[in-house]
Design an enzyme around this catalytic site. Structure first.
Site, PDB file in Angstrom:
ATOM      1  N   ASP A 476       0.857  -1.130   0.000  1.00 44.37           N
ATOM      2  CA  ASP A 476       0.085  -0.033   0.026  1.00 44.37           C
ATOM      3  C   ASP A 476       0.828   1.228   0.119  1.00 44.37           C
ATOM      4  O   ASP A 476       2.057   1.051   0.209  1.00 44.37           O
ATOM      5  CB  ASP A 476      -0.884   0.050   1.338  1.00 44.37           C
ATOM      6  N   ASP A 546     -10.390   2.187  -3.293  1.00 50.33           N
ATOM      7  CA  ASP A 546     -11.210   2.177  -1.992  1.00 50.33           C
ATOM      8  C   ASP A 546     -12.706   1.860  -2.050  1.00 50.33           C
ATOM      9  O   ASP A 546     -13.223   1.632  -1.050  1.00 50.33           O
ATOM     10  CB  ASP A 546     -10.655   2.790  -0.786  1.00 50.33           C
TER      11      ASP A 546
HETATM   12  C1  DGJ Z   1      -5.836   1.933   1.890  1.00 47.28           C
HETATM   13  C2  DGJ Z   1      -6.430   0.522   1.198  1.00 47.28           C
HETATM   14  O1  DGJ Z   1      -6.670   1.091  -0.175  1.00 47.28           O
HETATM   15  C3  DGJ Z   1      -7.284  -0.420   1.750  1.00 47.28           C
HETATM   16  O2  DGJ Z   1      -7.798  -1.372   0.921  1.00 47.28           O
HETATM   17  C4  DGJ Z   1      -6.599  -0.576   3.161  1.00 47.28           C
HETATM   18  O3  DGJ Z   1      -5.651  -1.795   2.891  1.00 47.28           O
HETATM   19  C5  DGJ Z   1      -6.127   0.598   4.012  1.00 47.28           C
HETATM   20  N1  DGJ Z   1      -5.460   1.396   3.256  1.00 47.28           N
HETATM   21  C6  DGJ Z   1      -5.334   0.134   5.220  1.00 47.28           C
HETATM   22  O4  DGJ Z   1      -4.800   1.170   5.783  1.00 47.28           O
END
Ligand code: DGJ
Length: 736
Positions: A476, A546
């Site tokens: 991430d 997201d």
């Molecule tokens: C952003 C990601 O896109 C989410 O799926 C998740 O992993 C969060 N970060 C976790 O902090």
């Protein structure tokens, strides 16, 4: 029969001819020609010594030839021939007013750069062409490689300083593409966090359209891809030229329609805040700018790109010529638990996930350091002893015992100020000394360009993967850059950070791949903030957004697939009502929305009813059966969900046209209107296909089996019960 065999042999021979590439140079006319797939690309050396683009489009006859390139004339005293002539890689100098590919400042203040052809060498699938400034010892080698099946061309440049003094590169493109005057539609992808992948289609006007990221990374706001279609937007017909940059740092693509209506697309490092000092003897390699052509509309263009990505970009972990398999169906804990992870909770989720038929269990954020909220812990990559008193092993063993493999979330390039790492190494972050350090999500960006930071990141990841049986990392990256200082370097060299950071990121990924070749990777950046052909050389999949609202996802997935293959498009089924729009949808609708890509479950399945479990289990089993067709077949976007469309539909067809899968969605039925008769595409007209519902019902009079011609010309009618809000149906067609 005999005649048919001869015809078939002819057709085979001609299709084989298109699966071959050729690179030829005509020394008399000084013309280079590169052919691959259904594409020809031609450029030549004009009498001034410039490299001039001559043609890019459908494949020309083998005997067709071009005369020597002729520069465009001056257009009055305001627009010189130098600026009017579509050059392959033009230096800023000699009165250039369009975008330069290369802009340089020499040590003595001179900023004039005029590149002329010097020499070339031929490879099986292209050329390396050397150019040099007319006076100074600056060399540029242009690399051209064509992929024989798709005709997609990979272009990049190497800049070399053979002067005795350093030079500063202020603008460096990977390549520039040119198209003759015509009416064109420009397609590009824009967005924001949780709203990525908006396809914009607009007529190309005189002037310049800039698509870019200045954020140090690829960005949610625009994606390094473009497509230009001659005439109006058309999914199925017409000529389309497209391109994508393989770079995960700040990038820029400019699309210009110049004073003579010629079109130029120039892409590479973003020149904003750019300044790369090249010392004597040093070279800089640009990223690759891929470019392709299709005569079959936007659909044809994206199908070419999809297959190219699967066959030539994505990691081939099972061997160089073994394309990646469809992705495992995953479970991810994020939306169920957020950072509230612990051994018992994750084990409970794992049991439920296994019962659904999931292949991979992924624990998301929260397992490390003092990570309770997003205010602390990033940078401290030890297992949190309160949440996992015995380390990760008991959870991993449990996941394995349930028949799944194990994946883990990391965010290696970031640090929270509240972390042991930051307390020890406050100088490791991007910053300008003495200036505030802007926090976003209470985190700062580690300066990966620094050798010590690079070693640290590689070291902890290697240890994590060595000590634990981890099959997959979700990598991430949750903020963009600010204050991008790198004070280890002399002031005039600090802007190198834009290149060195990403080079080090790629080299960490390379090294991890070497040490742990089986470990798979997802590129995530708060959703789709790091999706590009550069990261996809290392990442087996990406997290597009997201926003997992299943209705929003239809439009996002539609946009995504213009540039990227469904193979990498992770799509989770999450809970309803969804947090984003507070919209309630059925589990069937959510499942079918996600089943158009690489399926995942991201809901709190401990709360699911037995009926929910049974529905998801059934649909996961159905999905497993047809997944290769969905994620690696030919994708046809039959009805777009864009612009508030009442209906939408997609269809995929596998390589030998023995199977097809169709998804249909209703937004909200209005005035009792039934789903329109759906004419399928890409089937073999002579093959008989049997229609099997995965979800939903076709109209009663629909034949159980009919020819490809019938499904394509007559089409599929839905049962009248297929009405309402947020409805979904899916069918498979199998060769009888
Ligand atoms: C952003 C990601 O896109 C989410 O799926 C998740 O992993 C969060 N970060 C976790 O902090």
């Amino acid at each position: 029969m005999k005649a048919f065999t001869a015809l078939a042999a002819l057709a085979l021979a001609s299709s084989l001819a298109f699966a071959q590439s050729a690179a030829t140079f005509d020394p008399a006319a000084k013309v280079f020609r590169i052919d691959g797939g259904h594409v020809s690309y031609v450029f030549g050396v004009n009498p001034r010594g410039e490299l001039q683009q001559l043609y890019w489009g459908g494949r020309l006859g083998a005997t067709d030839s071009f005369p020597e390139a002729k520069p465009m004339p001056d257009w009055a005293s305001f627009d010189s021939s130098y600026t009017n002539t579509p050059q392959e890689y033009v230096g800023w100098g000699a009165g250039l007013f369009s975008e330069p590919a290369l802009k340089v400042t020499f040590a003595d203040g001179n900023r004039d750069l005029v590149l002329h052809y010097v020499s070339h060498s031929k490879t099986d699938d292209g050329f390396d062409v050397v150019m040099k400034d007319i006076r100074r010892e600056v060399y540029v080698t242009l690399h051209y490689r064509i992929e024989p099946v798709s005709g997609i061309l990979a272009r990049s440049a190497t800049i070399e300083n053979r002067e005795k003094q350093p030079i500063t590169l202020e603008q460096v493109a990977a390549a520039a593409w040119a198209l003759p005057p015509a009416h064109y539609t420009l397609n590009y992808l824009t967005g924001r966090w949780a709203g990525e992948w908006t396809l914009t289609q607009e007529p190309l006007h005189p002037g310049e359209r800039v698509i870019e990221s200045r954020r140090g990374t690829t960005g949610h706001q625009a994606n390094p891809w473009f497509a230009i279609q001659e005439g109006a937007p058309d999914e199925n017909h017409g000529e389309v030229w497209f391109g994508a940059l393989a770079w995960s740092g700040s990038w820029r693509i400019t699309v210009e329609q110049d004073q003579l209506d010629e079109v130029r697309v120039t892409g590479g490092f973003n020149p904003f805040d750019f300044g790369y000092v090249l010392h004597p003897g040093e070279k800089l390699e640009t990223p690759i700018f891929y470019g392709g052509y299709s005569a079959h509309g936007m659909g044809g263009a994206s199908r070419l790109l999809h297959h190219f990505e699967v066959d030539h970009i994505l990691p081939h972990r099972a061997g160089p010529n073994v394309p990646p398999k469809p992705r495992p169906v995953i479970y991810n804990s994020w939306e169920a638990t957020e950072m509230n992870v612990n051994e018992a909770g994750q084990m409970a989720l794992a049991e439920k996930a296994a019962a659904l038929g999931v292949d991979r269990f992924v624990m998301d954020d929260g397992w490390f350091g003092q990570r309770k909220t997003d205010h602390a812990g990033l940078g401290d990559w030890y297992v949190n002893p309160e949440k996992f008193p015995h380390g990760l092993k008991p959870l991993i063993d449990k996941v394995h015992s349930l028949g799944m493999d194990f994946g883990l979330w990391v965010e290696p390039e970031m640090v929270n100020p509240d972390s042991d790492l930051y307390r020890k190494h406050p100088d490791w972050v991007l910053n300008f000394p003495g200036r505030p350090r802007s926090e976003m999500r209470t985190q700062l960006v580690l300066n990966l360009a620094r050798p010590d930071v690079k070693e640290y990141v590689l070291g902890f990841l290697d240890k994590l993967l060595t000590e634990n049986d981890i099959a997959f990392l979700k990598w991430d990256y949750n903020r963009n850059w600010s204050e991008p200082g790198w004070d280890q370097l002399p002031p005039n060299e600090q802007k190198k950070v834009y290149v060195a950071f990403i080079q080090n990121l790629y080299s960490i990924l390379d090294e991890l791949h070497r040490r742990h070749p089986k470990v798979e990777l997802e590129s995530c950046s708060g959703g789709g903030g790091r999706v590009d052909l550069g990261i996809l050389k290392y990442a087996d999949e990406v997290w597009p957004s997201d926003n997992t609202d299943p209705f929003d996802r239809l439009t996002q997935q539609d946009g995504f697939t213009y540039a990227y293959t469904p193979q990498v498009m992770m799509a989770w089924v999450t809970d309803s009502p969804h947090w984003m729009n507070l919209r309630a949808t059925s589990l069937e609708y959510r499942m079918l929305s996600s089943m158009q890509g690489s399926l995942g479950i991201g809901a709190n399945i401990t709360k699911w009813t037995p009926e929910d479990m049974a529905t998801a289990k059934r649909l996961i089993a159905d999905y497993h059966q047809v997944q290769p067709t969905i994620v690696q077949g030919d994708l046809y976007r039959l009805i777009s969900p864009r612009n508030g469309s009442e209906f939408s539909a997609t269809q995929t067809v596998n390589k030998d046209r023995s199977q097809s899968v169709v998804f249909l969605f209703i937004h909200s039925t209005q005035e009792g209107r039934l789903f329109p008769r759906l004419k399928l595409q890409g089937l073999d007209p002579k093959t008989e296909y049997t229609l099997t519902p995965i979800e939903g019902k076709a109209a009663e009079q629909t034949p159980a089996t009919a020819s490809g011609a019938w499904w394509m010309h007559h089409g599929l009618d839905m049962d009248a019960s297929f009405r309402g809000d947020f409805k979904a149906a899916a069918f498979r067609l199998d060769k009888k």
